[in-house]
Write a protein that holds these residues in place. Sequence first.
Motif, mmCIF file in Angstrom:
data_model
loop_
_atom_site.group_PDB
_atom_site.id
_atom_site.type_symbol
_atom_site.label_atom_id
_atom_site.label_comp_id
_atom_site.label_asym_id
_atom_site.label_seq_id
_atom_site.Cartn_x
_atom_site.Cartn_y
_atom_site.Cartn_z
ATOM 1 N N ARG A 22 5.663 7.877 6.798
ATOM 2 C CA ARG A 22 6.478 8.658 7.731
ATOM 3 C C ARG A 22 7.254 7.740 8.666
ATOM 4 N N HIS A 23 6.598 6.674 9.081
ATOM 5 C CA HIS A 23 7.272 5.741 9.989
ATOM 6 C C HIS A 23 8.433 5.050 9.293
ATOM 7 N N TRP A 24 8.223 4.573 8.073
ATOM 8 C CA TRP A 24 9.283 3.879 7.345
ATOM 9 C C TRP A 24 10.442 4.827 7.022
ATOM 10 N N LYS A 25 10.120 6.117 6.818
ATOM 11 C CA LYS A 25 11.174 7.084 6.534
ATOM 12 C C LYS A 25 12.039 7.326 7.777
ATOM 13 N N LEU A 26 11.386 7.357 8.942
ATOM 14 C CA LEU A 26 12.125 7.572 10.193
ATOM 15 C C LEU A 26 12.798 6.299 10.684
ATOM 16 N N HIS A 27 12.217 5.142 10.353
ATOM 17 C CA HIS A 27 12.747 3.857 10.818
ATOM 18 C C HIS A 27 12.916 2.919 9.623
ATOM 19 N N PRO A 28 13.886 3.164 8.782
ATOM 20 C CA PRO A 28 14.039 2.352 7.556
ATOM 21 C C PRO A 28 14.346 0.888 7.826
ATOM 22 N N ASP A 29 14.879 0.571 9.006
ATOM 23 C CA ASP A 29 15.227 -0.815 9.316
ATOM 24 C C ASP A 29 14.175 -1.496 10.195
ATOM 25 N N PHE A 30 12.958 -0.919 10.239
ATOM 26 C CA PHE A 30 11.906 -1.463 11.106
ATOM 27 C C PHE A 30 11.576 -2.911 10.759
ATOM 28 N N ASP A 31 11.359 -3.192 9.479
ATOM 29 C CA ASP A 31 10.982 -4.547 9.063
ATOM 30 C C ASP A 31 12.114 -5.537 9.316
ATOM 31 N N HIS A 32 13.341 -5.080 9.121
ATOM 32 C CA HIS A 32 14.485 -5.972 9.329
ATOM 33 C C HIS A 32 14.631 -6.324 10.812
ATOM 34 N N LYS A 33 14.510 -5.324 11.691
ATOM 35 C CA LYS A 33 14.637 -5.593 13.122
ATOM 36 C C LYS A 33 13.503 -6.477 13.619
ATOM 37 N N ARG A 34 12.332 -6.260 13.068
ATOM 38 C CA ARG A 34 11.173 -7.041 13.492
ATOM 39 C C ARG A 34 11.173 -8.426 12.857
ATOM 40 N N ASN A 35 12.011 -8.616 11.831
ATOM 41 C CA ASN A 35 12.038 -9.861 11.066
ATOM 42 C C ASN A 35 10.655 -10.167 10.486
ATOM 43 N N SER A 36 10.062 -9.115 9.937
ATOM 44 C CA SER A 36 8.694 -9.230 9.443
ATOM 45 C C SER A 36 8.634 -10.010 8.146
ATOM 46 N N GLY A 37 7.612 -10.851 8.021
ATOM 47 C CA GLY A 37 7.399 -11.601 6.795
ATOM 48 C C GLY A 37 6.496 -10.873 5.825
ATOM 49 N N ILE A 38 6.004 -9.675 6.217
ATOM 50 C CA ILE A 38 5.110 -8.905 5.349
ATOM 51 C C ILE A 38 5.899 -7.764 4.736
ATOM 52 N N ASP A 39 6.069 -7.777 3.418
ATOM 53 C CA ASP A 39 6.740 -6.637 2.800
ATOM 54 C C ASP A 39 5.733 -5.500 2.639
ATOM 55 N N ARG A 40 6.225 -4.349 2.276
ATOM 56 C CA ARG A 40 5.377 -3.153 2.273
ATOM 57 C C ARG A 40 4.313 -3.197 1.182
ATOM 58 N N ASP A 41 4.633 -3.786 0.047
ATOM 59 C CA ASP A 41 3.635 -3.909 -1.019
ATOM 60 C C ASP A 41 2.484 -4.822 -0.587
ATOM 61 N N THR A 42 2.838 -5.922 0.082
ATOM 62 C CA THR A 42 1.808 -6.848 0.568
ATOM 63 C C THR A 42 0.934 -6.176 1.617
ATOM 64 N N LEU A 43 1.571 -5.416 2.496
ATOM 65 C CA LEU A 43 0.819 -4.718 3.539
ATOM 66 C C LEU A 43 -0.184 -3.743 2.929
ATOM 67 N N MET A 44 0.263 -2.925 1.978
ATOM 68 C CA MET A 44 -0.637 -1.946 1.377
ATOM 69 C C MET A 44 -1.742 -2.632 0.565
ATOM 70 N N TYR A 45 -1.424 -3.783 -0.031
ATOM 71 C CA TYR A 45 -2.441 -4.544 -0.761
ATOM 72 C C TYR A 45 -3.542 -5.008 0.195
ATOM 73 N N LEU A 46 -3.156 -5.575 1.342
ATOM 74 C CA LEU A 46 -4.144 -6.051 2.310
ATOM 75 C C LEU A 46 -4.931 -4.893 2.909
ATOM 76 N N LEU A 47 -4.254 -3.776 3.180
ATOM 77 C CA LEU A 47 -4.953 -2.610 3.716
ATOM 78 C C LEU A 47 -6.000 -2.109 2.722
ATOM 79 N N ASN A 48 -5.652 -2.093 1.449
ATOM 80 C CA ASN A 48 -6.604 -1.674 0.430
ATOM 81 C C ASN A 48 -7.815 -2.600 0.400
#
Length: 411
Positions: free
Chosen positions: A158-184
């Motif tokens: 829901r957050h990514w849908k409302l804020h599609p540019d969140f990772d870009h603005k934050r300049n995050s080095g964690i992509d969404r696949d990596t994040l979900m992998y670590l969460l799992n």
Amino acid sequence: MTKANLLGEVFQAYFDARRNKRNTNSQLAFEMNCEHNLVKLYEEIKERTYAPSPAICFMVDHPVKREVFASQFRDRVIHHLLYNYLSPIFDLKMIYDCYSCRKGKGTSLGINRFEHHIRSCTDNYRQQAWVLKLDVKDFFISINRHKLYMLVENTLNRHWKLHPDFDHKRNSGIDRDTLMYLLNRIIYWDPADGCNIRGKPSEWQGLPPSKSLRSSPPGVGLPIGDLTSQLFSNLYLHKLDLFVKHTLCCKHYGRYADDFFIVHPSKTFLREQIPLIRNFLSQDLELILHPKKIYLQECRKGAPFLGSVIKPYRRYAGNRSVKNFNRTVTRISEEINKYKTANILPDIHWLEQQRSILNSYLGYFSHYKSRKLIAKRIMKSSLPEYFNIPADCSRAIIRKYRLEEQRLSKK
């Protein structure tokens, strides 16, 4: 995802993780070859081979008997990596009066807000009001991991849908696949699987199975001490916050972890909410309201929260903190008397260590109406022989002539 960004975030997570873990055995062992270990951790994340290391399981008896699972330091780095990404997202969802594991909040704000709600509901103690305090039974050990994972996943989507540019603005080095992998990896990890048990089997005697992760059903329970467990617990109980605030329409509500309160002018109203909250916890979150920790009291008579007791226009430290302080003063006094009996001067390093312990208590008590209590207890002890305590009881200072004795004795 760029290598530089992710590797930089792994290093930042390391610095965050070691902030309060300096000089622990696990941290020192990791730091012996720090750069190699961090790059190896990065490679494991990139290649999807990371797995949590076996936890260390041991028992603590204070303040209550509890089974603890301590994660290895390398895993704490991953916890901070996840926290740094997830905390800003989760924080947007949380109600203001959720105090645990949030930047800029904590127990002090929780106590302040508790008093604020009491004063607001009672019109600064000019009207009658009641406070209801409730607790979730065996909260961390009862969390359903699959339900938690789905809740985190839905929140992120829901957050990514409302804020599609969140990772870009934050300049995050964690992509969404990596994040979900670590969460799992972190959420579904069973800390009791292959854990290193420290201590004697007799230390587990008397611990109910409901309070042990090693006795939990498959897929249930989180280790209490992990940073991610505290972060996830906020999201897990967020539905409770919304239920109490919006469905039950309770304006004066706050929560710290699984400890929450409601303040209301009607005692009958509060009594009626107990079965509603109990049913909601059971049906929606698979949790149990603690039957022995239901506290309903008139505000003027004093109400406890987060180790403090709030009374009209004043605060007092909780009984547990006072007992711990008295026990500490007694221990230090007994050791001073042993030195006197043996006609030996206490080592300066020992004195400095005891001073630090005393100052931690005195700093805590400075937030409460406790000066007379502290002064009375200290004056009855042997502490004044080696420590000077100012009239405001704000700190302990090693007496100068005792330091001079130490210096002369070493010549």
